[in-house]
Design an enzyme around this catalytic site. Structure first.
Site, PDB file in Angstrom:
ATOM      1  N   TYR A  79       0.838  -1.203   0.000  1.00  0.00           N
ATOM      2  CA  TYR A  79       0.000   0.000   0.000  1.00  0.00           C
ATOM      3  C   TYR A  79       0.873   1.253   0.000  1.00  0.00           C
ATOM      4  O   TYR A  79       0.585   2.222  -0.697  1.00  0.00           O
ATOM      5  CB  TYR A  79      -0.915  -0.008   1.236  1.00  0.00           C
ATOM      6  N   PHE A 131      -9.726  20.114 -24.012  1.00  0.00           N
ATOM      7  CA  PHE A 131     -10.195  18.742 -24.124  1.00  0.00           C
ATOM      8  C   PHE A 131     -11.427  18.637 -23.220  1.00  0.00           C
ATOM      9  O   PHE A 131     -11.549  19.396 -22.251  1.00  0.00           O
ATOM     10  CB  PHE A 131      -9.097  17.724 -23.741  1.00  0.00           C
ATOM     11  N   THR A 132     -12.331  17.714 -23.521  1.00  0.00           N
ATOM     12  CA  THR A 132     -13.622  17.661 -22.818  1.00  0.00           C
ATOM     13  C   THR A 132     -13.462  17.599 -21.295  1.00  0.00           C
ATOM     14  O   THR A 132     -14.062  18.388 -20.563  1.00  0.00           O
ATOM     15  CB  THR A 132     -14.445  16.442 -23.290  1.00  0.00           C
ATOM     16  N   ASP A 222      -0.059  19.153 -21.322  1.00  0.00           N
ATOM     17  CA  ASP A 222      -0.818  17.900 -21.296  1.00  0.00           C
ATOM     18  C   ASP A 222      -0.079  16.960 -22.240  1.00  0.00           C
ATOM     19  O   ASP A 222      -0.103  17.138 -23.461  1.00  0.00           O
ATOM     20  CB  ASP A 222      -2.256  18.140 -21.759  1.00  0.00           C
ATOM     21  N   LYS A 265      -2.657   6.537 -23.462  1.00  0.00           N
ATOM     22  CA  LYS A 265      -2.390   6.776 -24.883  1.00  0.00           C
ATOM     23  C   LYS A 265      -0.948   6.410 -25.233  1.00  0.00           C
ATOM     24  O   LYS A 265      -0.643   5.250 -25.427  1.00  0.00           O
ATOM     25  CB  LYS A 265      -2.748   8.213 -25.206  1.00  0.00           C
ATOM     26  N   ARG A 388     -16.903  14.014 -32.374  1.00  0.00           N
ATOM     27  CA  ARG A 388     -16.152  15.100 -31.759  1.00  0.00           C
ATOM     28  C   ARG A 388     -16.688  16.398 -32.352  1.00  0.00           C
ATOM     29  O   ARG A 388     -16.087  17.022 -33.209  1.00  0.00           O
ATOM     30  CB  ARG A 388     -14.646  14.964 -32.020  1.00  0.00           C
ATOM     31  N   PHE A 454     -22.102  13.619 -23.970  1.00  0.00           N
ATOM     32  CA  PHE A 454     -21.804  12.695 -25.064  1.00  0.00           C
ATOM     33  C   PHE A 454     -21.588  11.272 -24.583  1.00  0.00           C
ATOM     34  O   PHE A 454     -21.768  10.325 -25.339  1.00  0.00           O
ATOM     35  CB  PHE A 454     -20.583  13.169 -25.874  1.00  0.00           C
TER      36      PHE A 454
HETATM   37  N1  F0G Z   1      -6.012  15.006 -22.061  1.00  0.00           N
HETATM   38  C1  F0G Z   1      -6.084  14.561 -23.318  1.00  0.00           C
HETATM   39  C2  F0G Z   1      -5.338  15.260 -24.389  1.00  0.00           C
HETATM   40  C3  F0G Z   1      -6.832  13.418 -23.611  1.00  0.00           C
HETATM   41  O1  F0G Z   1      -6.889  12.988 -24.866  1.00  0.00           O
HETATM   42  C4  F0G Z   1      -7.517  12.752 -22.570  1.00  0.00           C
HETATM   43  C5  F0G Z   1      -8.337  11.589 -22.836  1.00  0.00           C
HETATM   44  C6  F0G Z   1      -7.420  13.267 -21.274  1.00  0.00           C
HETATM   45  C7  F0G Z   1      -6.652  14.395 -21.052  1.00  0.00           C
HETATM   46  C8  F0G Z   1      -8.114  12.607 -20.113  1.00  0.00           C
HETATM   47  O2  F0G Z   1      -7.455  11.448 -19.794  1.00  0.00           O
HETATM   48  O3  F0G Z   1      -9.147   9.642 -20.268  1.00  0.00           O
HETATM   49  O4  F0G Z   1      -7.071   9.175 -18.945  1.00  0.00           O
HETATM   50  O5  F0G Z   1      -8.892  10.533 -17.974  1.00  0.00           O
HETATM   51  N2  F0G Z   1      -8.698  11.235 -23.977  1.00  0.00           N
HETATM   52  C9  F0G Z   1      -9.514  10.068 -24.285  1.00  0.00           C
HETATM   53  C10 F0G Z   1      -9.853  10.031 -25.748  1.00  0.00           C
HETATM   54  C11 F0G Z   1     -10.716   9.914 -23.434  1.00  0.00           C
HETATM   55  O6  F0G Z   1     -10.627   9.146 -26.133  1.00  0.00           O
HETATM   56  O7  F0G Z   1      -9.341  10.822 -26.538  1.00  0.00           O
HETATM   57  P1  F0G Z   1      -8.185  10.119 -19.221  1.00  0.00           P
END
Ligand code: F0G
Length: 481
Positions: A79, A131-132, A222, A265, A388, A454
């Protein structure tokens, strides 16, 4: 990697062999129609048993290497004080050059912690593009996201090599207008996901840094797709053609104050982290880690994933790995362009992006062309992509739709997962749909969550175009296809 063939073509080629496989099945068109209806015309709500080629995302869906799997066996599940954590910290120090590491369960958790510590109500957070999940977290903390991209960013047909650059003139104006006190930090997304995986240049990052340094504003990268951004710098920026991906990443990181990422990624695992060499920033974020994520040495990640991440962080700096998705994306984009399908150019990282505004130019934006295209591609092929566009934007405070700058359908190419024949199949079916695009109609919501709608929202077609599309497909290819 790509190779030149004797007939003059350049094709992407795998620098690995496939030794473990997972079965997929192509459901016939009538079944696909039923599955799409059950999923409320939202590709997120499909089950994978109904999907032939899953191009929803490259997040957590990349092939892992033999060395990553082997490393998982030495996971230390303690842990506190886990050796797995220290192995990851060593790898991050080696590749990124940063001293301090805060593991998180994934990228958005890192965004949550950064928002908690840096974003105060009334603050602004300038960035090359949102980003979303970034936008959701920064806004929930009371901040406002300011996108200060260059005019090329929104031109889907372009030859601009760095559409992810920040507009420096607009950055100067932003600093003058808000002052450093109201700017939480500037965020640079290494390949702007929602603009089609478009990179920024080192020159741009350097110029951004120069402006922020004087004003005392932190620069946050990022780095979820950092190896791809480095790959494009190597390919496209004069002076970098002979540098290694590692050297380029180190140069980027020396300019930034903090890097956070989704490890799902470029690193080909499931996790995330925040890294920095700034002791003050580290000390401010650290206390929140066990509150929201987990103890300092695992941060919500499984220790197996931490071990695999330590390997993935190093492997993503190999030229063949850094370019493994980008080279297939380039091929995919060029093939579609050659048959007249509107795609985002130049090819970016992570995915081939169809431009739904041009593809379905008979649909108004209020009818969600990118959402309609995602549903239509699935019905016509069994391929799952991701909307998107406006569906991915939440409503404003008055309940009005916020129209997205771009209406894209993302067909992601996870690293080292799909083969050339699968890409060729995708090209063929998207081409068929383009020739039959008049059949595709719009969508409207009938179930709509208030945040990140979405993911779980449900839509229905305006009219019965889904059924007519499935029938047209079956007439041409037979009922079994
Ligand atoms: N920043 C970027 C540039 C991303 O593409 C993502 C996630 C995140 C932050 C958030 O990271 O999913 O590990 O919590 N992108 C995914 C996509 C969801 O499908 O493009 P996460």
């Amino acid at each position: 990697m790509s190779v030149l063939l004797s007939d003059g073509r350049t094709i992407p080629i795998e620098t690995h062999k496939i030794r473990i496989v997972q079965k997929v099945r192509l459901p016939p068109a009538a079944e696909r129609l039923r599955a799409m209806e059950e999923a409320g015309y939202n590709t997120f709500l499909l089950r994978t048993r109904d999907i032939f080629i899953d191009m929803l995302t490259d997040s957590g869906t990349n092939a892992m290497s033999d060395n990553q799997l082997a490393a998982m066996m030495q996971a230390d599940d303690a842990y506190a004080g886990s050796e797995s954590f220290y192995r990851l910290a060593d790898a991050v120090r080696e590749v990124f050059g940063y001293e301090y590491l805060l593991p998180t369960h994934q990228g958005r958790a890192a965004e949550h912690l950064l928002a908690k510590v840096f974003v105060k109500p009334g603050d602004v957070v300038p960035m090359n593009y949102h980003f979303t999940t970034t936008k959701a977290h920064f806004e929930l903390a009371g901040g406002k996201v300011l996108e200060i991209f260059t005019p090329e960013a929104l031109q889907t047909q372009s030859e601009c090599p760095f559409k992810g650059n920040l507009d420096l003139g607009r950055l100067d104006e932003t600093i003058a207008r808000y002052g450093p006190e109201r700017i939480s930090f500037v965020r640079m997304e290494a390949t702007t996901n929602l603009l089609g995986g478009q990179p920024f240049s080192m020159e741009n990052l350097r110029a951004v840094k120069q402006r922020l340094e004087g004003a005392g504003i932190p620069l946050v990268v990022d780095g979820s797709l950092i190896s791809e951004n480095a790959y494009f710098i190597r390919q496209r920026e004069p002076g970098y053609e002979n540098k290694s991906i590692r050297e380029i990443i180190r140069e980027m990181m020396a300019l930034a104050d903090i890097c956070y990422l989704s490890g799902r990624k470029s690193c080909a695992v499931r996790g995330g982290f925040i890294a920095t060499s700034n002791r003050e920033y580290f000390d401010r974020i650290r206390p929140w880690l066990p509150v929201y994520e987990g103890f300092f040495t695992y941060g919500g990640m499984s220790s197996k994933e931490i071990e695999a991440m330590a390997v993935g962080v190093r492997e993503m700096t190999e030229l063949e790995v850094a370019g493994s998705s980008a080279e297939f994306v380039r091929y995919f984009v060029e093939r579609l362009e050659a048959i007249g399908v509107p795609v985002v150019t130049p090819p970016g990282g992570l995915a081939c992006h169809l431009d739904a505004t041009r593809f379905l130019d008979h649909l108004p934006q209020a009818q969600y062309p990118a959402g309609a295209l995602a549903a239509a591609v699935y019905i016509g092929s069994g391929i799952r992509g991701m909307e998107r566009g406006t569906v991915s934007m939440d409503r404003d405070q008055e309940g009005r739709d916020v129209m997205s700058d771009l209406e894209l359908l993302r067909l992601a190419v996870p690293r080292r997962v799909f083969t050339m024949s699968q890409i060729e199949y995708a090209v063929d079916r998207v081409g068929w749909l383009h020739r039959n695009r008049a059949l595709v109609g719009g969508l409207e919501f009938y179930e709509e969550p208030p945040v990140l709608r979405f993911f779980a929202g449900k839509l229905k077609p305006l009219g019965d175009w889904g059924a007519r599309l499935a029938e047209a497909f079956a007439r041409e290819f037979g009922p079994a296809c």
